[in-house]
Design a protein around this motif. Structure first.
Motif, PDB file in Angstrom:
ATOM      1  N   HIS A 123       0.836  -1.204   0.000  1.00  0.00           N
ATOM      2  CA  HIS A 123       0.000   0.000   0.000  1.00  0.00           C
ATOM      3  C   HIS A 123       0.865   1.245   0.000  1.00  0.00           C
ATOM      4  O   HIS A 123       0.549   2.243   0.633  1.00  0.00           O
ATOM      5  CB  HIS A 123      -0.975  -0.008   1.183  1.00  0.00           C
ATOM      6  CG  HIS A 123      -0.378  -0.463   2.477  1.00  0.00           C
ATOM      7  ND1 HIS A 123       0.371   0.357   3.276  1.00  0.00           N
ATOM      8  CD2 HIS A 123      -0.421  -1.659   3.093  1.00  0.00           C
ATOM      9  CE1 HIS A 123       0.767  -0.318   4.339  1.00  0.00           C
ATOM     10  NE2 HIS A 123       0.303  -1.554   4.261  1.00  0.00           N
ATOM     11  N   ASN A 125       1.635   3.158  -2.723  1.00  0.00           N
ATOM     12  CA  ASN A 125       0.957   4.228  -3.469  1.00  0.00           C
ATOM     13  C   ASN A 125      -0.552   3.989  -3.452  1.00  0.00           C
ATOM     14  O   ASN A 125      -1.017   2.915  -3.087  1.00  0.00           O
ATOM     15  CB  ASN A 125       1.502   4.363  -4.898  1.00  0.00           C
ATOM     16  CG  ASN A 125       1.236   3.119  -5.740  1.00  0.00           C
ATOM     17  OD1 ASN A 125       0.107   2.632  -5.803  1.00  0.00           O
ATOM     18  ND2 ASN A 125       2.262   2.607  -6.396  1.00  0.00           N
ATOM     19  N   ASP A 126      -1.314   4.995  -3.851  1.00  0.00           N
ATOM     20  CA  ASP A 126      -2.774   4.935  -3.747  1.00  0.00           C
ATOM     21  C   ASP A 126      -3.377   3.803  -4.563  1.00  0.00           C
ATOM     22  O   ASP A 126      -4.308   3.131  -4.114  1.00  0.00           O
ATOM     23  CB  ASP A 126      -3.402   6.270  -4.174  1.00  0.00           C
ATOM     24  CG  ASP A 126      -3.165   7.362  -3.135  1.00  0.00           C
ATOM     25  OD1 ASP A 126      -2.773   7.034  -1.989  1.00  0.00           O
ATOM     26  OD2 ASP A 126      -3.360   8.539  -3.477  1.00  0.00           O
ATOM     27  N   THR A 127      -2.869   3.559  -5.770  1.00  0.00           N
ATOM     28  CA  THR A 127      -3.415   2.506  -6.627  1.00  0.00           C
ATOM     29  C   THR A 127      -3.226   1.137  -5.979  1.00  0.00           C
ATOM     30  O   THR A 127      -4.162   0.339  -5.908  1.00  0.00           O
ATOM     31  CB  THR A 127      -2.742   2.530  -8.018  1.00  0.00           C
ATOM     32  OG1 THR A 127      -2.903   3.841  -8.571  1.00  0.00           O
ATOM     33  CG2 THR A 127      -3.342   1.502  -8.938  1.00  0.00           C
ATOM     34  N   ASP A 128      -2.016   0.881  -5.505  1.00  0.00           N
ATOM     35  CA  ASP A 128      -1.744  -0.390  -4.833  1.00  0.00           C
ATOM     36  C   ASP A 128      -2.557  -0.516  -3.550  1.00  0.00           C
ATOM     37  O   ASP A 128      -3.064  -1.595  -3.225  1.00  0.00           O
ATOM     38  CB  ASP A 128      -0.252  -0.531  -4.510  1.00  0.00           C
ATOM     39  CG  ASP A 128       0.602  -0.731  -5.756  1.00  0.00           C
ATOM     40  OD1 ASP A 128       0.041  -1.065  -6.825  1.00  0.00           O
ATOM     41  OD2 ASP A 128       1.834  -0.548  -5.671  1.00  0.00           O
ATOM     42  N   ALA A 129      -2.676   0.571  -2.814  1.00  0.00           N
ATOM     43  CA  ALA A 129      -3.443   0.562  -1.565  1.00  0.00           C
ATOM     44  C   ALA A 129      -4.906   0.242  -1.849  1.00  0.00           C
ATOM     45  O   ALA A 129      -5.517  -0.572  -1.153  1.00  0.00           O
ATOM     46  CB  ALA A 129      -3.316   1.901  -0.850  1.00  0.00           C
ATOM     47  N   ASP A 130      -5.475   0.868  -2.886  1.00  0.00           N
ATOM     48  CA  ASP A 130      -6.874   0.611  -3.246  1.00  0.00           C
ATOM     49  C   ASP A 130      -7.080  -0.855  -3.611  1.00  0.00           C
ATOM     50  O   ASP A 130      -8.064  -1.477  -3.200  1.00  0.00           O
ATOM     51  CB  ASP A 130      -7.313   1.501  -4.418  1.00  0.00           C
ATOM     52  CG  ASP A 130      -7.435   2.969  -4.025  1.00  0.00           C
ATOM     53  OD1 ASP A 130      -7.451   3.279  -2.814  1.00  0.00           O
ATOM     54  OD2 ASP A 130      -7.510   3.807  -4.944  1.00  0.00           O
ATOM     55  N   GLU A 133      -6.684  -3.004  -0.326  1.00  0.00           N
ATOM     56  CA  GLU A 133      -7.831  -2.812   0.565  1.00  0.00           C
ATOM     57  C   GLU A 133      -9.084  -3.478   0.016  1.00  0.00           C
ATOM     58  O   GLU A 133      -9.835  -4.101   0.773  1.00  0.00           O
ATOM     59  CB  GLU A 133      -8.077  -1.316   0.807  1.00  0.00           C
ATOM     60  CG  GLU A 133      -7.030  -0.697   1.700  1.00  0.00           C
ATOM     61  CD  GLU A 133      -7.187   0.801   1.864  1.00  0.00           C
ATOM     62  OE1 GLU A 133      -8.248   1.364   1.493  1.00  0.00           O
ATOM     63  OE2 GLU A 133      -6.228   1.426   2.370  1.00  0.00           O
ATOM     64  N   TYR A 149     -12.157  -0.418   6.853  1.00  0.00           N
ATOM     65  CA  TYR A 149     -11.736   0.933   6.483  1.00  0.00           C
ATOM     66  C   TYR A 149     -12.854   1.943   6.606  1.00  0.00           C
ATOM     67  O   TYR A 149     -12.644   3.136   6.378  1.00  0.00           O
ATOM     68  CB  TYR A 149     -11.130   0.931   5.067  1.00  0.00           C
ATOM     69  CG  TYR A 149      -9.893   0.053   5.003  1.00  0.00           C
ATOM     70  CD1 TYR A 149      -8.688   0.494   5.567  1.00  0.00           C
ATOM     71  CD2 TYR A 149      -9.934  -1.213   4.443  1.00  0.00           C
ATOM     72  CE1 TYR A 149      -7.557  -0.313   5.548  1.00  0.00           C
ATOM     73  CE2 TYR A 149      -8.810  -2.012   4.417  1.00  0.00           C
ATOM     74  CZ  TYR A 149      -7.621  -1.558   4.973  1.00  0.00           C
ATOM     75  OH  TYR A 149      -6.512  -2.362   4.952  1.00  0.00           O
TER      76      TYR A 149
END
Length: 151
Positions: A123, A125-130, A133, A149
């Motif tokens: 997570h 960066n935002d793309t990987d985190a999204d 999650e 979340y």
């Protein structure tokens, strides 16, 4: 399919999930991503051990909920060793209280989160985190656990 869990309890704790629960959570996380069986270690630790490892390996001088240490299999060797999860019991218990979550639901989330890290999810960066999650939410839903979340 059943993965092999080596559970190490390296702290004093009274309200720990059973080995069967750790097994169930790891199995559901790993089978959501792969049909390969793995061996992994789950080590339950004190605040001091968590802080020392977090400082040594992540340069963050504080305890954390879960640390993931993927095992790097040398080329040419077939081994199904996935790696180690190091979970700080006190941090997980404190987070569950602060976030108004059921203790074992939070434990399930931490084990699933750690297993996904061992499989290469992150997570940063935002793309990987999204992506990570969304996968966690989907896996937790299979256990009838709400989206962790959402507050």
């Amino acid at each position: 399919m059943s993965n092999h869990i080596d559970l190490q309890i390296a702290c004093e704790a009274t309200e720990l999930p059973s080995i069967e629960l750790f097994q169930r959570w790891a199995d559901i996380a790993l089978t959501a991503v792969t049909n390969q069986e793995f061996e992994l270690t789950i080590r339950l630790v004190t605040i001091e051990e968590s802080q020392q490892l977090n400082s040594q390996y992540r340069q963050k001088d504080k305890p954390t909920n879960v640390l993931s240490f993927p095992f790097e299999v040398p080329d040419g060797i077939e081994l199904n060793l996935l790696g180690d999860l190091v979970v700080c019991v006190q941090v997980v218990e404190q987070e569950a209280k602060e976030q108004n979550k059921t203790l074992f639901d939070h434990w399930a989330h931490m084990i699933i989160h750690g297993c996904l890290h061992l499989l290469g999810y992150d997570h940063i960066n935002d793309t990987d985190a999204d992506e990570m999650e969304a996968l966690e939410i989907k896996i937790l839903a299979q256990l009838s656990i709400n989206n962790p979340y959402e507050s």
